[in-house]
Design a protein around this motif. Structure first.
Motif, PDB file in Angstrom:
ATOM      1  N   VAL A   3      37.721  32.438  46.774  1.00 31.91           N
ATOM      2  CA  VAL A   3      37.967  33.960  47.000  1.00 31.91           C
ATOM      3  C   VAL A   3      36.678  34.727  46.258  1.00 31.91           C
ATOM      4  CG1 VAL A   3      40.413  33.675  47.178  1.00 31.91           C
ATOM      5  CG2 VAL A   3      39.124  34.010  44.934  1.00 31.91           C
ATOM      6  N   HIS A   4      36.715  36.130  46.656  1.00 35.74           N
ATOM      7  CA  HIS A   4      36.276  37.069  45.802  1.00 35.74           C
ATOM      8  C   HIS A   4      37.084  38.048  45.284  1.00 35.74           C
ATOM      9  CE1 HIS A   4      32.119  35.646  47.177  1.00 35.74           C
ATOM     10  NE2 HIS A   4      32.649  35.457  48.497  1.00 35.74           N
ATOM     11  N   ASN A   5      36.872  38.657  44.248  1.00 40.34           N
ATOM     12  CA  ASN A   5      37.558  39.657  43.313  1.00 40.34           C
ATOM     13  C   ASN A   5      36.916  41.082  44.170  1.00 40.34           C
ATOM     14  OD1 ASN A   5      39.151  41.035  41.948  1.00 40.34           O
ATOM     15  ND2 ASN A   5      37.666  41.464  40.297  1.00 40.34           N
ATOM     16  N   THR A   6      37.977  41.823  44.680  1.00 47.48           N
ATOM     17  CA  THR A   6      37.711  43.075  45.307  1.00 47.48           C
ATOM     18  C   THR A   6      37.367  44.175  44.521  1.00 47.48           C
ATOM     19  OG1 THR A   6      39.973  43.695  45.540  1.00 47.48           O
ATOM     20  CG2 THR A   6      39.181  42.256  47.281  1.00 47.48           C
ATOM     21  N   GLY A   7      37.873  44.082  43.219  1.00 44.67           N
ATOM     22  CA  GLY A   7      37.667  45.206  42.151  1.00 44.67           C
ATOM     23  C   GLY A   7      38.821  46.208  42.253  1.00 44.67           C
ATOM     24  N   HIS A   8      39.619  45.998  43.336  1.00 43.81           N
ATOM     25  CA  HIS A   8      40.898  46.997  43.591  1.00 43.81           C
ATOM     26  C   HIS A   8      42.139  46.387  43.481  1.00 43.81           C
ATOM     27  CE1 HIS A   8      39.299  46.545  47.791  1.00 43.81           C
ATOM     28  NE2 HIS A   8      40.610  46.111  47.789  1.00 43.81           N
ATOM     29  N   GLY A   9      42.405  45.550  42.605  1.00 45.06           N
ATOM     30  CA  GLY A   9      43.480  44.867  42.462  1.00 45.06           C
ATOM     31  C   GLY A   9      44.062  43.467  43.416  1.00 45.06           C
ATOM     32  N   SER A  10      43.000  43.340  44.175  1.00 47.07           N
ATOM     33  CA  SER A  10      43.568  42.210  45.224  1.00 47.07           C
ATOM     34  C   SER A  10      42.293  41.294  45.192  1.00 47.07           C
ATOM     35  CB  SER A  10      43.459  42.798  46.507  1.00 47.07           C
ATOM     36  OG  SER A  10      42.428  43.393  46.948  1.00 47.07           O
ATOM     37  N   ILE A  52      47.410  39.765  47.085  1.00 46.57           N
ATOM     38  CA  ILE A  52      47.572  40.198  45.725  1.00 46.57           C
ATOM     39  C   ILE A  52      48.083  38.883  45.014  1.00 46.57           C
ATOM     40  CG2 ILE A  52      48.934  41.312  44.031  1.00 46.57           C
ATOM     41  CD1 ILE A  52      49.223  43.696  46.207  1.00 46.57           C
ATOM     42  N   ASN A  53      47.448  38.561  43.981  1.00 47.38           N
ATOM     43  CA  ASN A  53      47.352  37.148  43.199  1.00 47.38           C
ATOM     44  C   ASN A  53      48.636  37.523  42.252  1.00 47.38           C
ATOM     45  OD1 ASN A  53      47.530  34.944  42.175  1.00 47.38           O
ATOM     46  ND2 ASN A  53      45.682  35.330  40.875  1.00 47.38           N
ATOM     47  N   THR A  54      49.843  36.507  42.513  1.00 47.75           N
ATOM     48  CA  THR A  54      50.961  36.960  41.724  1.00 47.75           C
ATOM     49  C   THR A  54      51.251  35.603  41.047  1.00 47.75           C
ATOM     50  OG1 THR A  54      52.652  36.289  43.420  1.00 47.75           O
ATOM     51  CG2 THR A  54      52.182  38.541  43.002  1.00 47.75           C
ATOM     52  N   CYS A  55      49.990  34.775  40.747  1.00 51.37           N
ATOM     53  CA  CYS A  55      49.735  33.766  39.925  1.00 51.37           C
ATOM     54  C   CYS A  55      49.040  33.795  38.810  1.00 51.37           C
ATOM     55  CB  CYS A  55      49.636  32.518  41.018  1.00 51.37           C
ATOM     56  SG  CYS A  55      50.635  32.030  42.005  1.00 51.37           S
ATOM     57  N   SER A  56      48.510  34.855  38.437  1.00 54.02           N
ATOM     58  CA  SER A  56      47.721  35.046  37.540  1.00 54.02           C
ATOM     59  C   SER A  56      48.246  35.190  36.019  1.00 54.02           C
ATOM     60  CB  SER A  56      46.921  36.569  37.575  1.00 54.02           C
ATOM     61  OG  SER A  56      45.891  36.710  36.586  1.00 54.02           O
ATOM     62  N   CYS A  57      47.738  34.520  35.160  1.00 57.45           N
ATOM     63  CA  CYS A  57      48.118  34.656  33.585  1.00 57.45           C
ATOM     64  C   CYS A  57      47.747  35.702  32.824  1.00 57.45           C
ATOM     65  CB  CYS A  57      47.819  33.426  32.956  1.00 57.45           C
ATOM     66  SG  CYS A  57      49.130  31.716  33.523  1.00 57.45           S
ATOM     67  N   SER A  58      46.712  36.601  33.602  1.00 61.53           N
ATOM     68  CA  SER A  58      46.236  37.741  32.766  1.00 61.53           C
ATOM     69  C   SER A  58      47.212  39.009  32.821  1.00 61.53           C
ATOM     70  CB  SER A  58      44.950  38.392  33.444  1.00 61.53           C
ATOM     71  OG  SER A  58      44.471  39.324  32.679  1.00 61.53           O
ATOM     72  N   TYR A  59      48.308  38.585  32.055  1.00 64.68           N
ATOM     73  CA  TYR A  59      49.496  39.566  32.165  1.00 64.68           C
ATOM     74  C   TYR A  59      49.173  41.035  31.815  1.00 64.68           C
ATOM     75  CZ  TYR A  59      51.527  34.834  31.811  1.00 64.68           C
ATOM     76  OH  TYR A  59      51.953  33.498  31.946  1.00 64.68           O
ATOM     77  N   LEU A  60      48.295  41.367  31.108  1.00 64.92           N
ATOM     78  CA  LEU A  60      47.824  42.656  30.840  1.00 64.92           C
ATOM     79  C   LEU A  60      46.671  43.169  31.476  1.00 64.92           C
ATOM     80  CD1 LEU A  60      48.424  42.635  26.947  1.00 64.92           C
ATOM     81  CD2 LEU A  60      50.042  43.267  28.616  1.00 64.92           C
TER      82      LEU A  60
END
Length: 404
Positions: free
Chosen positions: A34-41, A51-59
């Motif tokens: 993947v690539h990071n889009t920079g707008h939340g996806s 949308i990644n709902t497996c990320s541990c970057s909770y904040l």
């Protein structure tokens, strides 16, 4: 001579677990590039976004401008990626600055490591040998049944030093019985468990007061998201200094938003002993220099009102999800939600259908969870928009409704 598996059975683990991993890969749920889009996806190489709902970057601190700039600044200033030498001999002054920031922030002598896993690999054998206990005597070493794999992996090494026991999950009676029978007991547990739920921390501290129980916590999943300074659930529950019968470790690669691990020690514990004899903590595996700069920036953010604002946003998202989707951790303010489905194939299919609808959620199955208890693991974050969260809940409810 046939040897009996006492602490792990790799043949059984692979035999039972690999078919589910294979099914998940065939469903397009593993090995995603993947690539990071920079707008939340995130964007797949074919252009599809999810949308990644497996990320541990909770904040959401992994993408904070100050954190990114911290990495750039130290890399530009030092002009190297890593020191490539044991920190015992030579270390970057910025690493000292980071540890000083965290020590002040979390009110505990803090040593930064390459990862939380390497911290456990180094520390647990020293606990088993008694060298990190106040009286230097070997304890009975007790692992909670649900302790993370990164700690369970070290059981055979610890068993070369002392007796190792596995306790039923959060079973206070089992543990107290051991404390009555043995003069020295050390207990290994998570603070927040990666598959949901929390340690019975207050009860464990009560046992510590009563029997001198030694406590080792991996609190990686609550670091940054709990406590006024992001010190985590266990440290926030503990009054005063970290006492000499407690060690807390955590990952800087989750809520903290950077990379590496951290060890919180009491004021009389042997930081030099840890550095010299805790295996990977003394090898030439120091934290990459950009991660040090990013971590200094994150630590400074932890001392500002922005931390509380992000924690509040996370809790609001957790509460909304709990109101919409029932799970066994509903009401716990815990950002990891496990939706139990049972059969492994069903979990993989639900995860595939979620991906089709624009949400990546990992199917969890054996050996991650017990056989026949597969599910979906959804990780909530402060920076998931209210609209995205609403759609996520809609899709989850649609998938898991009876008759679907």
């Amino acid at each position: 001579m046939e040897l009996k598996n006492r602490y792990r059975n790799t043949e059984s683990m692979i035999g039972h677990g690999n078919p589910s991993f294979t099914a998940a890969k065939e469903a397009g749920l593993l090995d995603l590039s993947v690539h990071n889009t920079g707008h939340g996806s995130l964007s797949l190489t074919d252009g599809r976004e999810f949308i990644n709902t497996c990320s541990c970057s909770y904040l959401g601190l992994d993408s904070h401008p100050d954190v990114l700039q911290g990495a750039i600044d130290v890399l530009t200033r030092e002009k190297t990626m890593t020191m490539s030498i044991s920190r015992l001999r030579v270390r970057l002054a910025d690493l000292d600055a980071l540890e000083e920031e965290l020590t002040h922030l979390w009110r505990a002598k803090t040593v930064v490591t390459n990862s939380a896993s390497s911290a456990s690999a180094g520390l647990l054998p020293l606990i088993a040998s008694g060298h990190l206990l106040p009286d230097g005597q070997k304890p009975i070493l007790v692992f909670d049944k649900s302790a993370h794999f990164s700690m369970n992996l070290i059981k055979p090494i610890c068993a070369d030093e002392t007796q190792v026991v596995t306790a039923p999950h959060n079973d206070l009676n089992f543990l107290e019985d051991l404390c009555r029978k043995h003069a020295r007991v050390a207990y290994v547990a998570d603070g927040f468990y990666s598959m949901g739920g929390v340690a019975i921390v207050k009860d464990l501290f009560a046992l510590q007061d009563k029997y001198g129980l030694f406590l080792y916590f991996d609190d990686s999943h609550s670091l940054s998201i709990y406590g006024g300074a992001g010190e985590g659930y266990v440290r926030a529950t503990m009054a005063g200094e970290v006492n000499p019968r407690t060690i807390i470790i955590g990952s800087l690669g989750k809520g903290f938003g950077t990379a590496g691990g951290a060890i919180m020690l009491g004021p009389t514990q042997h930081a030099d002993l840890v550095g010299r004899f805790a295996g990977p903590l003394g090898w030439s595996q120091s934290l990459a220099i950009p991660a040090i700069g990013a971590s200094v920036a994150s630590a400074r953010l932890h001392g500002t009102p922005e931390l509380a604002a992000r924690q509040k946003a996370l809790r609001a998202n957790v509460r909304y999800f709990d109101e919409r989707v029932p799970t066994r951790t509903s009401g716990e303010d815990f950002p990891i939600k496990i939706i139990d489905v049972g059969p492994e194939a069903v979990a993989v299919e639900y995860s595939r259908k979620l991906m089709e609808r624009g949400f990546y959620s990992s199917a969890v199955f054996f050996p991650i969870v017990p056989k026949g208890r597969a599910g979906l693991r959804i990780m909530l974050r402060s920076n998931i928009s209210s609209e995205a969260l609403r759609r996520l809940c809609d899709v989850v409810l649609e998938l898991t409704s009876p008759g679907t």
